[in-house]
Design a protein around this motif. Structure first.
Motif, short mmCIF file in Angstrom:
data_model
loop_
_atom_site.label_atom_id
_atom_site.label_comp_id
_atom_site.label_asym_id
_atom_site.label_seq_id
_atom_site.Cartn_x
_atom_site.Cartn_y
_atom_site.Cartn_z
N UNK A 15 0.85 -1.19 0.00
CA UNK A 15 0.00 0.00 0.00
C UNK A 15 0.88 1.24 0.00
N UNK A 16 0.94 1.92 -1.13
CA UNK A 16 1.57 3.22 -1.18
C UNK A 16 0.50 4.28 -0.96
N UNK A 17 0.63 5.05 0.11
CA UNK A 17 -0.43 6.03 0.40
C UNK A 17 0.17 7.39 0.71
N UNK A 18 -0.62 8.40 0.46
CA UNK A 18 -0.22 9.78 0.75
C UNK A 18 -1.40 10.48 1.41
N UNK A 19 -1.16 11.01 2.60
CA UNK A 19 -2.21 11.70 3.34
C UNK A 19 -2.29 13.15 2.86
N UNK A 20 -3.47 13.50 2.39
CA UNK A 20 -3.72 14.81 1.81
C UNK A 20 -4.40 15.71 2.84
N UNK A 21 -4.01 16.97 2.96
CA UNK A 21 -4.70 17.88 3.89
C UNK A 21 -6.20 17.93 3.61
N UNK A 22 -6.98 18.14 4.66
CA UNK A 22 -8.43 18.13 4.52
C UNK A 22 -8.93 19.13 3.49
N UNK A 23 -8.23 20.26 3.37
CA UNK A 23 -8.70 21.30 2.45
C UNK A 23 -8.35 21.02 0.99
N UNK A 24 -7.59 19.93 0.73
CA UNK A 24 -7.19 19.57 -0.63
C UNK A 24 -7.95 18.34 -1.08
N UNK A 25 -8.51 18.38 -2.27
CA UNK A 25 -9.20 17.22 -2.81
C UNK A 25 -8.20 16.12 -3.15
N UNK A 26 -8.57 14.86 -2.85
CA UNK A 26 -7.66 13.76 -3.13
C UNK A 26 -7.39 13.63 -4.63
N UNK A 27 -8.40 13.91 -5.47
CA UNK A 27 -8.19 13.86 -6.92
C UNK A 27 -7.18 14.89 -7.38
N UNK A 28 -7.19 16.05 -6.75
CA UNK A 28 -6.22 17.08 -7.07
C UNK A 28 -4.80 16.62 -6.74
N UNK A 29 -4.64 16.02 -5.58
CA UNK A 29 -3.32 15.51 -5.19
C UNK A 29 -2.87 14.39 -6.12
N UNK A 30 -3.79 13.54 -6.51
CA UNK A 30 -3.44 12.45 -7.43
C UNK A 30 -2.97 13.02 -8.76
N UNK A 31 -3.67 13.99 -9.29
CA UNK A 31 -3.27 14.61 -10.55
C UNK A 31 -1.85 15.17 -10.47
N UNK A 32 -1.51 15.72 -9.31
CA UNK A 32 -0.21 16.37 -9.15
C UNK A 32 0.93 15.38 -8.89
#
Length: 247
Positions: free
Chosen positions: A35-52
């Motif tokens: 499991x490779x995971x990245x915790x994203x801040x609550x104010x950031x959409x997970x899809x946005x982080x994935x795109x980046x």
């Protein structure tokens, strides 16, 4: 030899975590759910982080997969961007029916394994994990039990001898199995105290949520003080009592 036990290996793939030295060899006979995971801040959409970050994270995950496969493990990997790392680990463990979760600290060449047995509940899962990983590996296995004040010596002996017998039936050489009993201190303190001469600890989770173990006091007490890898066996079906992606 038993079927490969499924083990979840969580890695915070964008925060500098990697597969520590010695861990690939530990998991040679495992089916690894990486499991490779990245915790994203609550104010950031997970899809946005994935795109980046998806391309960078995927490359790292592919490198880790290659390392584990080279050591002999079978691997399936999944990349998750999430607001809650603990929930993700719990969900992935359940979805993939993992026997254990690995706290992947580094280890020296594997020679001695400490298996902390609490009681009869979940013994089948202990046997499946230990025999699956170590039946064909040249290691010594110590069955370790911290006895309560109300446990008599005969009952403890029956418990550990029953586990040893089942392990030998699953291919673990009997002459590699030892048994030790402690009556001093709390289970966590006793396990840490006993761990100095061991390369890996196998123990059951102490709470229905594995995340409590991974991120709570027990992890600090065992994994941080031991400094080696800890395989945390999951509760599984609560009725199982043995007798001797973006979010």
């Amino acid at each position: 030899m038993s079927d490969r036990p499924s083990i979840l290996v969580p890695v915070r793939v964008l925060e500098g975590e990697s597969i520590p030295e010695g861990v690939p060899e530990l998991l040679t006979n495992a089916h690894v759910v990486l499991l490779g995971y990245h915790v994203v801040p609550d104010q950031t959409a997970t899809d946005q982080a994935r795109d980046q970050f998806e391309d960078q994270a995927t490359r790292r995950l592919e490198d880790f997969t290659a390392i584990l496969e080279h050591a002999g493990a079978s691997v399936e990997s999944q990349l998750v961007f999430t607001h809650d790392g603990q929930t993700t680990i719990d969900r992935m463990t359940e979805e993939h029916d993992c026997l254990a979760v690995l706290i992947p600290n580094a280890t020296r060449p594997l020679e001695n394994v400490l298996v902390a047995i609490r009681g009869i509940v979940g013994i089948d899962r202990f046997v499946r994990l230990v025999s699956g990983l170590f039946a064909t590996v040249d290691v010594d296995v110590t069955l370790y039990h911290v006895a309560g004040a109300d446990e008599i010596d005969a009952d403890v002996e029956t418990l550990l001898e029953g586990v040893a017998t089942r392990l030998s039936e699953e291919g673990v050489p009997p002459d590699t199995i030892d048994m030790q009993v402690s009556r001093d201190g709390s289970p966590q303190e006793s396990i840490v105290d006993a761990s100095d001469n061991y390369d890996t600890i196998v123990m059951g989770e102490s709470d229905p949520s594995v995340s409590t173990f991974l991120f709570g006091m027990t992890a600090d007490q065992v994994a941080n003080e031991f400094l080696g890898p800890v395989l945390v066996i999951q509760h599984g079906d609560p009725d199982d009592t043995e007798e001797t992606d973006s979010e």
